[in-house]
Design an enzyme around this catalytic site. Structure first.
Site, PDB file in Angstrom:
ATOM      1  N   ARG A   1     106.328  -4.875 121.051  1.00 26.51           N
ATOM      2  CA  ARG A   1     107.062  -3.789 121.692  1.00 26.51           C
ATOM      3  C   ARG A   1     108.568  -4.055 121.559  1.00 26.51           C
ATOM      4  O   ARG A   1     109.010  -5.172 121.801  1.00 26.51           O
ATOM      5  CB  ARG A   1     106.680  -3.748 123.174  1.00 26.51           C
ATOM      6  CG  ARG A   1     107.096  -2.484 123.883  1.00 26.51           C
ATOM      7  CD  ARG A   1     107.137  -2.666 125.377  1.00 26.51           C
ATOM      8  NE  ARG A   1     105.848  -3.005 125.959  1.00 26.51           N
ATOM      9  CZ  ARG A   1     105.011  -2.102 126.491  1.00 26.51           C
ATOM     10  NH1 ARG A   1     105.311  -0.844 126.503  1.00 26.51           N
ATOM     11  NH2 ARG A   1     103.864  -2.498 127.015  1.00 26.51           N
TER      12      ARG A   1
ATOM     13  N   GLU B   1     115.250 -13.326 114.244  1.00 28.67           N
ATOM     14  CA  GLU B   1     115.249 -14.077 112.992  1.00 28.67           C
ATOM     15  C   GLU B   1     114.502 -13.379 111.867  1.00 28.67           C
ATOM     16  O   GLU B   1     114.861 -13.495 110.700  1.00 28.67           O
ATOM     17  CB  GLU B   1     114.705 -15.479 113.255  1.00 28.67           C
ATOM     18  CG  GLU B   1     115.711 -16.230 114.104  1.00 28.67           C
ATOM     19  CD  GLU B   1     115.248 -17.573 114.607  1.00 28.67           C
ATOM     20  OE1 GLU B   1     115.411 -18.538 113.873  1.00 28.67           O
ATOM     21  OE2 GLU B   1     114.741 -17.638 115.734  1.00 28.67           O
TER      22      GLU B   1
ATOM     23  N   GLY C   1     125.741 -17.419 117.475  1.00 27.28           N
ATOM     24  CA  GLY C   1     125.282 -18.811 117.431  1.00 27.28           C
ATOM     25  C   GLY C   1     124.456 -19.080 116.196  1.00 27.28           C
ATOM     26  O   GLY C   1     124.693 -20.032 115.478  1.00 27.28           O
TER      27      GLY C   1
ATOM     28  N   GLY D   1     116.546 -19.182 120.998  1.00 26.89           N
ATOM     29  CA  GLY D   1     116.318 -19.795 119.698  1.00 26.89           C
ATOM     30  C   GLY D   1     114.881 -19.542 119.327  1.00 26.89           C
ATOM     31  O   GLY D   1     114.061 -19.169 120.184  1.00 26.89           O
TER      32      GLY D   1
ATOM     33  N   THR E   1     122.820 -11.011 121.267  1.00 23.24           N
ATOM     34  CA  THR E   1     121.478 -10.536 120.953  1.00 23.24           C
ATOM     35  C   THR E   1     121.002  -9.429 121.884  1.00 23.24           C
ATOM     36  O   THR E   1     120.062  -8.728 121.566  1.00 23.24           O
ATOM     37  CB  THR E   1     120.501 -11.709 121.074  1.00 23.24           C
ATOM     38  OG1 THR E   1     120.779 -12.352 122.318  1.00 23.24           O
ATOM     39  CG2 THR E   1     120.686 -12.710 119.961  1.00 23.24           C
TER      40      THR E   1
HETATM   41 MO1  MOS Z   1     117.515 -19.897 115.928  1.00 28.12          MO
HETATM   42  S1  MOS Z   1     117.970 -20.628 114.067  1.00 28.12           S
HETATM   43  O1  MOS Z   1     116.197 -20.887 116.403  1.00 28.12           O
HETATM   44  O2  MOS Z   1     118.863 -20.029 116.916  1.00 28.12           O
END
Ligand code: MOS
Length: 700
Positions: free
Chosen positions: A590, A667, A231, A498, A461
């Site tokens: 962690r 990120e 995503g 996100g 993820t």
């Molecule tokens: Mo991230 S760019 O907040 O999915």
């Protein structure tokens, strides 16, 4: 003492993914399904004078064609929902064209091929106006999301600083280019109950947005999103194709599927805005920073003149300077909506800042790590709050040791190998830590297994696995005894994948639910709880619980840190750069799953290598259309471009942040990567490339 947390646990859904049994958005089998194909604008500014539909309507298998002339209205659409829509202008709202590739129609047919063919028969007459595409012609204004900030007096400090650098860095428009394209299947039941199969990073909000837009109760919308093929921010909110698909499905009273083609994805589902950033640094002779100035520009679309690629957000968090100023401007160009893309703002911002720090280190003739250590800040200079947990120095030192950084000659063009120049570069990484409230249901069954149900999602993820780990740890069960079901709005709100916040939001909620379940039957672990369950005669024990942030954000700033080190080889004759060696050391609180966390970092580094050396979505300046058509024209790295990537973690839990001490690691991984590479290219060649990507033409 943790038994499961921090170990390497294989992906819960790994087998389903690699054997092809994982069901992605467009793959759900729905009886009676029909297919939609989008018609998109071939001009970048103007209006539709006329759409000739007759031939398409008569084409075999065509069931309906939607244009701005017969688009169903959205009575419940209002300002409140628009924030949660990737593009706030509703699809087919009027005859205006704001950007090339904008959706101007949808053809529905009994097969995809027939819909696609019929779409090609639609003739459109436009009233064309000259689009603004060229960055040079854009006019800038102060950012509406005002993150500008100044402490001290930067102008005076820079005027008198003994050592100064000033440089402008540019980054191009970038695409998320995730493997799974955007797609949706919408199915109505009696016009007032809706089921949507769609990849989404935020099941809970998608459900609420659709309920509001279509004027039905939230409980009447079910969003199903068990698997997502990437995503990177582009699947964090609904886009026009999805809203159009749902609206059309209701009109024709058939389940409808719309898959966005790769070419269409260049315009209608978000991208990262290009940026232009000027950094000025002033220091004394020993390398103490006196001033930092960071001025950034980004671009947005006419359909939302407010979206900002906030490049300056983390600048006050990296290095201490008594005089510090950050400012941001935006300009509107005739392109589709920019949106969140992995470290939105932080990533281009750190490319500029960490390149500039390298330039300053060369100007001062001191080591870039020493420069960073010397100017460390323990305070968020904008929030005026201390960092709860900051081990940036440890990342730098550990990375330097592992890389054997101090063997590096402090001059350019100093090392060569096989007729290629070799260079070493490093850069810092950072990303704020955020969490939101999240909930989960936990069930302990008579067979000794447990289930966790939550509306969270896993876009690759590792959320499935992290949920299983949190439950296994708290219940004291082997991790393979935990069955996780996510990606369904019928389950409690699992939060947003996100801003790197899913693990930090959800794992404490799962742990809390497990703890409460044990407490309810006065048990210390699942074994004791099972005895209580069997005695009770009930089929299972179940509890739903949540976890949310409190007031800790008033006392602390929460942020993650890291350092990247790399070696590049540059072929001077061909201008070709290859990354040969990589070490990342991360402080993300962690690490819940050592294996998945390291994979997250590797993924971010790989994406960053693409950004540094290849990725660029160019537009034809005359037509205003993206020249990118697919993953062959949008260059991203392949295996041969990627070296072994060594990842390690500082591993100190951030217990002020949440009870598990976990931040996020999605990120941060990409931040600083392109700076580390540009810095290594400079070391190799003596050429400072301030314009990404670093392609051959810029090195020759
Ligand atoms: Mo991230 S760019 O907040 O999915």
């Amino acid at each position: 003492m943790s038994k499961v947390i921090g170990t390497s646990v294989n992906r819960h859904e790994g087998r389903a993914k690699v054997t092809g049994t994982a069901t992605y958005g467009a793959e759900h089998q729905i009886p009676g399904l029909v297919y939609g194909y989008l018609i998109v604008a071939t001009i970048a500014n103007g209006s539709i004078r006329k759409m000739e539909l007759k031939e398409a309507q008569d084409s075999a298998g065509v069931l309906a064609i939607f244009t701005h002339e017969n688009m169903p209205a959205f009575p419940k659409a209002n300002e409140g929902t628009s924030f949660h829509i990737g593009e706030p202008r509703l699809p087919l709202a009027d005859d205006r064209i704001h950007y090339g590739g904008q959706i101007i129609g949808l053809v529905v047919a009994d097969t995809l091929e027939r819909a696609c063919h019929a779409a090609s028969l639609v003739k459109v007459e436009y009233e064309t106006e000259t689009p603004t595409i060229d960055r040079q012609q854009a006019s800038f204004q102060k950012s509406p999301r005002d993150a500008s900030f100044e402490q001290g007096n930067v102008a005076d400090a820079l005027a008198t600083a003994p050592v100064k650098i000033s440089a402008t860095y540019t980054t191009p428009r970038q695409l998320h280019a995730m493997m799974e394209p955007h797609a949706i299947i919408a199915q109505w039941h009696d016009r007032n109950s809706l089921t949507v199969c769609e990849p989404t990073q935020w099941v809970f909000l998608q459900q609420r947005t659709y309920a509001t837009l279509f004027g039905i109760p939230v409980e009447e919308v079910r969003v199903i999103s068990p698997y997502i093929g990437g995503g990177f921010g582009a699947k964090a909110s609904p886009w026009p194709h999805a809203i159009l698909c749902i609206a059309a499905a209701r009109e024709i009273n058939r389940p409808l599927k719309v898959v966005v083609s790769r070419q269409q994805m260049t315009a209608i589902v978000g991208h990262r805005s290009p940026t232009e950033q000027t950094i000025e640094l002033g220091a004394n002779q020993s390398g103490q920073l006196i001033a930092i100035a960071h001025a950034a520009k980004s671009y947005t679309s006419p359909v939302n003149p407010k979206y900002v690629e906030n490049c300056i957000g983390v600048t006050p968090t990296m290095y201490a300077a008594p005089n510090l100023r950050v400012e941001q401007e935006i300009a509107v160009v005739n392109v589709g909506m920019p949106t969140f893309m992995r470290a939105p703002g932080e990533n281009p911002g750190m490319y500029a800042l960490e390149s500039a720090m390298d330039e300053l280190a060369w100007a001062l003739q001191i080591d870039p790590i020493e420069l960073r250590l010397k100017n460390a800040t323990t305070e968020h200079q904008r929030k005026k709050l201390p960092f709860s947990s900051k081990h940036f120095a440890e990342c730098l030192k550990l990375g330097a040791e592992q890389f054997r950084w101090y063997d590096r000659p402090m001059q350019t063009k100093a090392i060569s190998r096989d007729d290629k120049l070799v260079g070493w570069g490093m850069a810092g990484a950072t990303f704020p830590a955020i969490r939101m409230g999240a909930s989960a249901t936990v069930r302990l069954l008579l067979d000794g297994t447990a289930q966790v149900l939550t509306s969270a999602n896993d876009m690759g993820t590792g959320s499935y696995t992290v949920v299983a780990i949190a439950a296994a740890e708290t219940l004291d069960l082997p991790v393979d005894k935990i069955k996780v079901e996510i990606g369904d709005s019928r389950f409690p709100n699992g939060g947003l994948a996100g801003a790197s916040m899913m693990t930090a939001s959800l794992a404490p909620a799962v742990a809390n639910a497990c703890q409460l379940l044990l407490q309810e039957v006065n048990a210390k672990n699942a074994t004791e709880a099972l005895i209580a369950l069997r005695e009770s005669g009930r089929p299972f024990l179940e509890i739903t619980a949540s976890s949310q942030p409190g007031e800790e954000g008033k006392q602390w700033a929460f942020q993650s840190w890291g350092a990247h080190f790399c070696e590049v080889e540059v072929d001077e004759l061909l201008g070709r750069v290859q990354v040969k060696r990589w070490i990342s050391v991360m402080d993300v609180g962690r690490a819940m799953n050592a294996k998945a966390a390291a994979s997250q970092i590797r993924g971010g580094v790989i994406m960053g290598i693409g950004e540094a050396l290849m990725e660029e979505c160019l537009h034809d300046l005359n037509l205003g259309l993206p020249v990118i058509k697919d993953l062959a024209t949008y260059h991203i790295p392949v295996h041969a471009d990627i070296p072994r990537i060594e990842v390690s973690f500082v591993g100190k839990p951030d217990l002020n942040f949440n009870p598990l001490g976990v931040r996020g690691c999605g990120e941060i991984a990409i931040t600083g990567v392109s700076a580390a590479i540009a810095n290594a290219v400079y070391h190799a060649t003596g050429k400072r490339i301030r314009d990404l990507p670093i392609t051959a033409d810029k090195l020759l």
